[in-house]
Motif scaffolding. Sequence first.
Motif, PDB file in Angstrom:
ATOM      1  N   LYS A  34     -13.151   3.008  -0.207  1.00  0.00           N
ATOM      2  CA  LYS A  34     -12.323   2.896   1.045  1.00  0.00           C
ATOM      3  C   LYS A  34     -11.079   3.769   0.217  1.00  0.00           C
ATOM      4  O   LYS A  34      -9.463   3.340   0.448  1.00  0.00           O
ATOM      5  CB  LYS A  34     -11.868   2.905   1.719  1.00  0.00           C
ATOM      6  CG  LYS A  34     -11.596   1.048   1.949  1.00  0.00           C
ATOM      7  CD  LYS A  34     -11.216   0.244   3.046  1.00  0.00           C
ATOM      8  CE  LYS A  34     -10.916  -1.037   3.030  1.00  0.00           C
ATOM      9  NZ  LYS A  34     -10.227  -1.838   3.843  1.00  0.00           N
ATOM     10  N   GLY A  35     -10.897   3.310  -0.941  1.00  0.00           N
ATOM     11  CA  GLY A  35      -9.503   4.049  -2.310  1.00  0.00           C
ATOM     12  C   GLY A  35      -8.757   5.069  -2.247  1.00  0.00           C
ATOM     13  O   GLY A  35      -9.389   6.293  -2.150  1.00  0.00           O
ATOM     14  N   SER A  36      -7.455   4.998  -1.646  1.00  0.00           N
ATOM     15  CA  SER A  36      -7.249   6.572  -1.448  1.00  0.00           C
ATOM     16  C   SER A  36      -6.465   7.554  -2.255  1.00  0.00           C
ATOM     17  O   SER A  36      -6.750   7.157  -4.010  1.00  0.00           O
ATOM     18  CB  SER A  36      -5.270   5.843  -0.667  1.00  0.00           C
ATOM     19  OG  SER A  36      -5.415   5.037   0.258  1.00  0.00           O
ATOM     20  N   PRO A  37      -6.120   8.715  -2.194  1.00  0.00           N
ATOM     21  CA  PRO A  37      -6.289  10.143  -3.063  1.00  0.00           C
ATOM     22  C   PRO A  37      -4.856   9.651  -3.258  1.00  0.00           C
ATOM     23  O   PRO A  37      -4.270   9.455  -2.714  1.00  0.00           O
ATOM     24  CB  PRO A  37      -7.253  10.878  -2.193  1.00  0.00           C
ATOM     25  CG  PRO A  37      -6.976  10.380  -0.333  1.00  0.00           C
ATOM     26  CD  PRO A  37      -7.006   8.597  -0.921  1.00  0.00           C
ATOM     27  N   PHE A  38      -4.939  11.144  -3.726  1.00  0.00           N
ATOM     28  CA  PHE A  38      -3.704  11.442  -3.972  1.00  0.00           C
ATOM     29  C   PHE A  38      -3.954  12.042  -4.648  1.00  0.00           C
ATOM     30  O   PHE A  38      -4.453  13.568  -5.205  1.00  0.00           O
ATOM     31  CB  PHE A  38      -3.297  11.067  -5.529  1.00  0.00           C
ATOM     32  CG  PHE A  38      -2.568  10.124  -6.014  1.00  0.00           C
ATOM     33  CD1 PHE A  38      -0.944   9.655  -4.609  1.00  0.00           C
ATOM     34  CD2 PHE A  38      -2.931   8.485  -5.817  1.00  0.00           C
ATOM     35  CE1 PHE A  38      -0.519   8.549  -5.375  1.00  0.00           C
ATOM     36  CE2 PHE A  38      -2.114   7.272  -6.000  1.00  0.00           C
ATOM     37  CZ  PHE A  38      -0.999   6.841  -5.351  1.00  0.00           C
TER      38      PHE A  38
ATOM     39  N   ASP B 290       0.541  -1.163   0.070  1.00  0.00           N
ATOM     40  CA  ASP B 290       0.176  -0.039   0.271  1.00  0.00           C
ATOM     41  C   ASP B 290       0.916   1.122   0.380  1.00  0.00           C
ATOM     42  O   ASP B 290       1.221   1.616   1.055  1.00  0.00           O
ATOM     43  CB  ASP B 290      -1.177   0.220   1.320  1.00  0.00           C
ATOM     44  CG  ASP B 290      -1.811   0.768   0.696  1.00  0.00           C
ATOM     45  OD1 ASP B 290      -1.654   2.254   0.942  1.00  0.00           O
ATOM     46  OD2 ASP B 290      -2.642   0.774   1.762  1.00  0.00           O
ATOM     47  N   PRO B 291       0.738   2.391  -1.354  1.00  0.00           N
ATOM     48  CA  PRO B 291       2.113   2.891  -0.968  1.00  0.00           C
ATOM     49  C   PRO B 291       1.341   3.994  -1.307  1.00  0.00           C
ATOM     50  O   PRO B 291       1.782   5.742  -1.392  1.00  0.00           O
ATOM     51  CB  PRO B 291       2.206   2.988  -2.021  1.00  0.00           C
ATOM     52  CG  PRO B 291       1.335   3.187  -2.979  1.00  0.00           C
ATOM     53  CD  PRO B 291       0.052   1.729  -2.386  1.00  0.00           C
ATOM     54  N   THR B 292       0.056   4.116  -0.060  1.00  0.00           N
ATOM     55  CA  THR B 292      -0.827   5.578   0.064  1.00  0.00           C
ATOM     56  C   THR B 292       0.076   6.292   1.079  1.00  0.00           C
ATOM     57  O   THR B 292       0.627   5.983   2.282  1.00  0.00           O
ATOM     58  CB  THR B 292      -1.733   5.372   0.745  1.00  0.00           C
ATOM     59  OG1 THR B 292      -2.535   4.951  -0.232  1.00  0.00           O
ATOM     60  CG2 THR B 292      -3.086   6.778   1.434  1.00  0.00           C
ATOM     61  N   TRP B 293       0.305   7.274   0.434  1.00  0.00           N
ATOM     62  CA  TRP B 293       0.338   8.648   1.045  1.00  0.00           C
ATOM     63  C   TRP B 293       0.147   9.304   1.968  1.00  0.00           C
ATOM     64  O   TRP B 293      -1.235   9.183   2.631  1.00  0.00           O
ATOM     65  CB  TRP B 293       0.743  10.239   0.219  1.00  0.00           C
ATOM     66  CG  TRP B 293       1.830   9.643  -0.964  1.00  0.00           C
ATOM     67  CD1 TRP B 293       2.033   8.774  -1.828  1.00  0.00           C
ATOM     68  CD2 TRP B 293       1.985  11.150  -2.114  1.00  0.00           C
ATOM     69  NE1 TRP B 293       2.908   8.723  -2.730  1.00  0.00           N
ATOM     70  CE2 TRP B 293       2.262  10.832  -3.233  1.00  0.00           C
ATOM     71  CE3 TRP B 293       1.332  11.922  -2.059  1.00  0.00           C
ATOM     72  CZ2 TRP B 293       2.733  10.729  -4.314  1.00  0.00           C
ATOM     73  CZ3 TRP B 293       0.988  12.498  -3.814  1.00  0.00           C
ATOM     74  CH2 TRP B 293       2.471  12.182  -4.472  1.00  0.00           C
ATOM     75  N   GLY B 294       1.387   9.685   3.278  1.00  0.00           N
ATOM     76  CA  GLY B 294       0.383  10.374   4.356  1.00  0.00           C
ATOM     77  C   GLY B 294      -0.182  11.215   4.460  1.00  0.00           C
ATOM     78  O   GLY B 294      -1.199  11.905   4.924  1.00  0.00           O
TER      79      GLY B 294
END
Length: 245
Positions: A110-114, A45-49
């Motif tokens: 719950k798919g992460s944003p950028f 999971d590469p989701t940014w903080g």
Amino acid sequence: MTEAEMVSFYQEHGYLLVKGLISAEEARAYRDECHAVLARLRPSDPTWGSARRIAGGATELRHCHDAQFYSAAFARLMLDPRFTDVAAALMGSENVQLHHTKIFVKPAEKGSPFPMHQDAAHFPHTRHTVGAAIFHFDDAPEEKGCVRVVPGSHRDGPLPHVEEGGWHLPPSRWPLAEAVPIEARAGDVLFLGYLTVHGSGVNRSGEARTTLLVQYRDPEDRPAGDVHRSRGQGMMLRGIDPTAA
């Protein structure tokens, strides 16, 4: 839209959505291939903080670099003239060289944003020909966290980015909500210049959002630093490499 019209739009706005570049049937097959590849790999999971702060809670992202090394289907797609001819026209070069590829899946609900950013901040080049093609393998309406862009922002050149929590533009100056959503259908491909400011929202829908990113460049456009190497970097997708010794 003629090739000249596509190039003109891209030069003015910094992006171009090509509708139906591949068929819906092809998109479904590639979608299945993406999910099959990710199922075989260790979850990452590469989701940014900073993205989690935007989302206001826990989110998730599934991804994989160098997709063509896990499935020949993606190697064939990268060489497809329907894609490479558009990439060449937008760059103004007969030669298209691979920089890297990534599969991105934003899971349902719950798919992460950028956060908003320029790809140039991650791998700057000397001539700024680098572009991205985002292949949509299922529909990407706004509720699924589609890509959002700031049209014309490429004309501002490289912008200073914030390192904390990822490598992104200051959210106070570049709010995600004010960017233009680029809704897409399965089979559409979004072309983006690497100076174009863009990001994407949270997938709050009941279905995953599945894309493949192919980042490419003119082979005569050299990196400005020794960053972001990938296993397939330098592969010719169209034409020749005039710089080869």
